[in-house]
Design a protein around this motif. Structure first.
Motif, short mmCIF file in Angstrom:
data_model
loop_
_atom_site.label_atom_id
_atom_site.label_comp_id
_atom_site.label_asym_id
_atom_site.label_seq_id
_atom_site.Cartn_x
_atom_site.Cartn_y
_atom_site.Cartn_z
N THR A 1 0.86 -1.18 0.00
CA THR A 1 0.00 0.00 0.00
C THR A 1 0.90 1.24 0.00
O THR A 1 1.71 1.42 0.89
CB THR A 1 -0.93 0.04 1.23
OG1 THR A 1 -0.14 -0.01 2.44
CG2 THR A 1 -1.89 -1.13 1.22
N LYS A 2 0.74 2.08 -1.01
CA LYS A 2 1.56 3.28 -1.16
C LYS A 2 0.83 4.50 -0.60
O LYS A 2 -0.34 4.73 -0.92
CB LYS A 2 1.89 3.53 -2.63
CG LYS A 2 2.66 2.41 -3.31
CD LYS A 2 4.05 2.22 -2.75
CE LYS A 2 4.94 3.41 -3.01
NZ LYS A 2 6.37 3.13 -2.71
N HIS A 3 1.49 5.25 0.24
CA HIS A 3 0.96 6.51 0.78
C HIS A 3 -0.46 6.35 1.36
O HIS A 3 -1.36 7.14 1.04
CB HIS A 3 0.96 7.60 -0.29
CG HIS A 3 2.26 7.74 -1.02
ND1 HIS A 3 3.42 8.08 -0.38
CD2 HIS A 3 2.57 7.55 -2.32
CE1 HIS A 3 4.41 8.13 -1.26
NE2 HIS A 3 3.92 7.80 -2.45
N PRO A 4 -0.69 5.34 2.19
CA PRO A 4 -2.06 5.09 2.65
C PRO A 4 -2.68 6.24 3.45
O PRO A 4 -3.89 6.49 3.34
CB PRO A 4 -1.93 3.82 3.49
CG PRO A 4 -0.49 3.72 3.85
CD PRO A 4 0.25 4.33 2.70
N THR A 5 -1.89 6.93 4.26
CA THR A 5 -2.45 8.06 5.02
C THR A 5 -2.89 9.17 4.09
O THR A 5 -3.96 9.76 4.25
CB THR A 5 -1.42 8.58 6.04
OG1 THR A 5 -1.18 7.57 7.03
CG2 THR A 5 -1.92 9.84 6.73
#
Length: 386
Positions: free
Chosen positions: A196-200
């Motif tokens: 998961t990339k840059h989830p926030t």
């Protein structure tokens, strides 16, 4: 023909033997029933504990030979014998997960050549970094499918530019279907490693990744502890969210010493990577994940000249808490190797990658991400046979 395709009969046979062992092991005891308690801890039939240590994770497929995150790259990794194949996922405007290393697609697609999308170019702050370009979340899937993939670092990998424009941007669901089809063709399970990339960041703009990803994993039977699937993220909170949704084995990625996961920055958590690699931090990670994915520099630091120093205690400490280690990333070119293993003056020529692999494998790591799966597989087979 690329460097990765020029293999003598002897070399092909070594790769075949290296790949056959894991294929046979992974195929045995596939469980379609709900996981038992032992299986939920990753030790059941066909679990990741059955992979041959050290195993090879095809980084973005075979990024050393094909434009990354394309079916050309994934298929080449599979054909070479990579034990596990990696994807990074980011969302489209309409909520589909697509495979790109970053949501900024400026360097990995021909979007700049499409005048109809010129107005989409913009500047955004992604995890505290200002970036100007085109971003997946500003495109529908149908629009994104009009683009073609290209080599991300053509200055280093000129030969890969031969394949520019050959493949489109795959969705993660297309990858799952591909893995199913290849599994039927080969008679074994195909292992994937999905980040998961840059989830926030994506949660903040109303495109959370975890529920979408978990839904697809459940749809394709990759939600169990014994599924041929790893999940990974640089944000521990994303792994914690996923752990509540699926039983799939997961890995917390760790960046350079002194850095801080972006979700820690946003939440005000004072800890850094330095804290997470200590026994207390590893114990905390082990409470919800099965492994860590540290930079190779956290395994063996480099000095000011780029030469390797003494290994840290990270491998021993992580294993003491039951965690596997998937460090990243090995590449064959001089520019990416420790100074000890560079050969000649051309930064894009191959150095002594085998020497570097031997050194890292000797620390006891469980696997390694590599852009050159064939080199990594030969090195791993050599190491197991020593």
């Amino acid at each position: 023909m690329t460097e990765g395709e020029r293999m003598s009969p002897g070399r092909r046979s070594v790769l075949g033997a290296a790949g056959a062992a894991v294929f046979a092991t992974a195929a045995t005891g596939f469980a379609g029933a709900p996981a038992s308690a032992a299986e939920r801890h990753g030790r059941g039939p066909g679990s990741y504990r059955d992979l041959p240590v050290p195993y090879v994770i095809g980084h973005r497929g075979t990024a050393g030979y094909r434009p990354e995150h394309t079916f050309g790259s994934y298929q080449h990794a599979l054909d070479l014998g990579a034990h596990v194949i990696e994807q990074d996922v980011v969302p489209t405007k309409d909520g589909h997960l697509v495979c790109r290393h970053e949501n900024d697609i400026t360097a990995t697609t021909d979007v700049a050549d499409h005048p109809e999308f010129a107005s989409r170019k913009t500047t955004k702050s992604i995890d505290g970094v200002s970036l100007t370009g085109w971003f997946t979340e500003d495109f529908t899937l149908a629009e994104l499918k009009t683009l073609r993939a290209k080599e991300r670092i053509p200055a280093n990998r000129q030969r890969n530019t031969l394949y520019d424009g050959r493949w489109d941007v795959p969705t993660f669901e297309e990858v799952l279907r591909w893995a199913q089809e290849q599994g039927r063709r080969l008679g074994r399970r195909i292992w994937l490693h999905t980040e998961t990339k840059h989830p926030t960041y994506f949660r903040g703009i109303g495109l959370p990744l975890e529920d979408r990803l978990a839904s697809l994993l459940r749809r394709y039977g990759r939600h169990r502890a014994d599924s041929p699937q790893f999940l990974q993220s640089f944000e521990p909170s994303s792994i914690q969210r996923l752990a509540k949704l699926v039983d799939t084995p997961s890995v917390v990625l760790l960046s350079n010493a002194g850095t801080k996961p972006w979700d820690f920055v946003v939440s005000g958590d004072p800890r850094t990577v330095d804290d997470l690699v200590k026994p207390a931090g590893l114990k905390w990670i082990a409470s919800y994940a099965q492994g860590i994915g540290p930079t190779l520099d956290l395994i063996i630091p480099k000095d000011a000249a780029g030469r390797l120093t003494r290994p840290t205690t990270l491998v021993r400490d992580a294993h003491a808490h039951g965690l596997i280690l998937h460090p990243y990333t090995m590449r064959n070119e001089n520019t990416f190797l420790p100074a000890d293993f560079r050969r000649g003056t051309d930064p894009n020529a191959y150095g002594d990658a085998f020497g570097a692999f031997r050194t890292y494998f000797a620390t006891g790591i469980d696997a390694v991400f590599s852009d050159n799966a064939d080199t990594a597989l030969l090195a791993a087979a050599d190491f197991r046979a020593r």
